[in-house]
Design a protein around this motif. Structure first.
Motif, PDB file in Angstrom:
ATOM      1  N   SER A  31       9.337 -27.746 -12.797  1.00  0.00           N
ATOM      2  CA  SER A  31       8.599 -26.557 -13.041  1.00  0.00           C
ATOM      3  C   SER A  31       9.757 -25.465 -12.599  1.00  0.00           C
ATOM      4  O   SER A  31       9.983 -25.734 -11.582  1.00  0.00           O
ATOM      5  CB  SER A  31       7.095 -26.376 -13.082  1.00  0.00           C
ATOM      6  N   GLN A  32       9.659 -24.227 -13.223  1.00  0.00           N
ATOM      7  CA  GLN A  32      10.550 -23.209 -12.473  1.00  0.00           C
ATOM      8  C   GLN A  32       9.358 -21.890 -12.359  1.00  0.00           C
ATOM      9  O   GLN A  32       9.862 -20.961 -12.264  1.00  0.00           O
ATOM     10  CB  GLN A  32      11.259 -22.730 -13.576  1.00  0.00           C
ATOM     11  N   HIS A  33       8.156 -22.267 -12.327  1.00  0.00           N
ATOM     12  CA  HIS A  33       7.160 -21.255 -12.395  1.00  0.00           C
ATOM     13  C   HIS A  33       7.122 -20.189 -11.073  1.00  0.00           C
ATOM     14  O   HIS A  33       7.283 -19.349 -11.009  1.00  0.00           O
ATOM     15  CB  HIS A  33       5.633 -21.563 -12.110  1.00  0.00           C
ATOM     16  N   ASP A  34       7.691 -21.014  -9.866  1.00  0.00           N
ATOM     17  CA  ASP A  34       7.830 -20.175  -8.405  1.00  0.00           C
ATOM     18  C   ASP A  34       8.962 -19.231  -8.517  1.00  0.00           C
ATOM     19  O   ASP A  34       9.119 -18.087  -8.360  1.00  0.00           O
ATOM     20  CB  ASP A  34       7.939 -21.070  -7.381  1.00  0.00           C
ATOM     21  N   ALA A  37       7.853 -16.035 -11.032  1.00  0.00           N
ATOM     22  CA  ALA A  37       6.485 -15.658 -10.657  1.00  0.00           C
ATOM     23  C   ALA A  37       6.815 -14.099 -10.261  1.00  0.00           C
ATOM     24  O   ALA A  37       5.864 -13.088 -10.908  1.00  0.00           O
ATOM     25  CB  ALA A  37       6.098 -16.380  -9.615  1.00  0.00           C
ATOM     26  N   GLU A  38       7.828 -13.547  -9.776  1.00  0.00           N
ATOM     27  CA  GLU A  38       7.928 -12.316  -9.160  1.00  0.00           C
ATOM     28  C   GLU A  38       8.291 -11.384 -10.409  1.00  0.00           C
ATOM     29  O   GLU A  38       8.280 -10.197 -10.392  1.00  0.00           O
ATOM     30  CB  GLU A  38       8.844 -12.199  -7.994  1.00  0.00           C
TER      31      GLU A  38
END
Length: 254
Positions: A31-34, A37-38
Motif C-alpha cells: 500500500s501507498q496510503h502513508d 496522506a499529506e
C-alpha cells in the motif's frame, strides 16, 4: 495452469499466483496510503516511483508465499488499462520483462473486468461448477462506477456508468468537505457509524438519473453535501449549523 498476475493501475503494487483461473495461491499488496496522506489524494508521480521500488519485492514475496519459482509459471498477466498511465507503465514493463525472459505468454487484462472476475476467485479448491452466465456485475471503486452484462468472460457489455464522479471519488471528496484525513472513504464510513448519528438530518439527492437510464451521477450529491456543510454561496438564507463533530457525523450518515 499457473499464472503470475501483476497489478499497478493506481496506488497499490500487487502480485498474485493463481492456479487454473480461480485458486489463489498467494496475494501480496504493498500500500501507498502513508505516501499520499499529506496530499489528501493519490499523486501520480509519487505512485509511479513507489511502484518501481516495490515491484520486485512484491513479486518475490508472492512467489515465496505460493512456494513456487519463476520457472514453474505458465503465463504472466498484467492490468494494462484503465488507470494512471505512469503506474500502468511500471507494471506492464515488469510483466513484459518477465514474460520475455521466461519465454512465457503475456496476457493484458482490463482491470475493471478483473474486478468482475474476482468473484470467481477462491483460496481453497476450485468450485465443482462455474457460475452460470449471463450475469450482472457492478463495479464500484475509486475511479469507476459501472454496471455490466456478462455473457461470457470474453463478452462483457457495459450497461451503464457514472457520467461524472465515481462513487469512491465522491466518497473521498465528501471526506475532504468534512475535514477528514486521507484515505477519505474508510474514514467517512467510520464517521457515519458514530452512535447517535442521524441519517435523516439532511435530505440529500439520490444518484439515479431516471427510470429509463442505468447511468449514475454523484456530482449533485457531492455539491448538496458541500452546501449542507458550508452553506450556499451568495444565499440570503440562514447559514447551516456549525460543523462540529455531531453535525459531521450526521452528514456522513446521510
Amino acid at each position: 495452469m499457473l499464472v503470475l498476475g501483476i497489478e499497478t493501475s493506481c496506488d497499490e503494487t500487487a502480485a498474485a499466483l493463481v492456479r487454473d483461473g480461480c485458486v489463489v495461491l498467494s496475494s501480496v499488496i504493498a500500500s501507498q496510503h502513508d505516501l499520499h496522506a499529506e496530499y489528501a489524494g493519490v499523486v501520480p508521480e509519487i505512485a509511479s516511483r513507489a511502484h518501481v521500488e516495490q515491484m520486485l519485492p512484491v513479486v518475490r514475496e508472492a512467489l515465496a508465499q505460493a512456494g513456487v519459482g519463476l520457472g514453474m509459471i505458465d503465463a504472466v498477466s498484467v492490468g494494462n488499462r484503465p488507470g494512471l498511465i505512469g503506474s500502468l507503465l511500471v507494471g506492464v514493463a515488469a510483466a513484459k520483462a518477465l514474460s520475455w525472459s521466461l519465454g512465457k505468454p503475456l496476457i493484458g487484462v482490463d482491470h475493471v473486468h478483473a474486478h468482475l472476475y474476482s468473484g470467481l476467485l477462491t483460496r481453497g479448491s476450485a468450485p465443482d461448477q462455474p457460475p452460470r452466465l449471463p450475469g450482472l456485475g457492478l463495479v464500484v471503486s475509486g475511479g469507476h462506477t459501472s454496471l455490466y452484462r456478462i455473457d461470457s468472460w470474453r463478452e462483457i457489455k457495459r450497461l451503464g456508468a457514472t457520467i461524472d464522479d465515481a462513487a469512491g471519488e465522491a466518497f473521498d471528496k465528501a471526506a475532504t468537505i468534512l475535514g477528514l484525513p486521507h484515505p477519505g472513504g474508510p474514514n467517512l464510513d467510520r464517521l457515519a457509524r458514530t452512535p447517535g448519528a442521524n441519517d435523516r438530518a439532511v435530505d440529500l439527492p439520490i444518484s439515479r438519473l431516471s427510470r429509463e437510464s442505468l447511468d449514475f451521477s454523484f456530482s449533485g450529491l457531492k455539491t448538496a453535501l458541500l452546501y449542507a456543510a458550508r452553506g450556499v454561496p451568495g444565499s440570503r438564507s440562514a447559514p447551516p449549523p456549525p460543523l462540529d463533530e455531531a453535525r459531521r457525523a450526521d452528514l456522513a450518515a446521510c
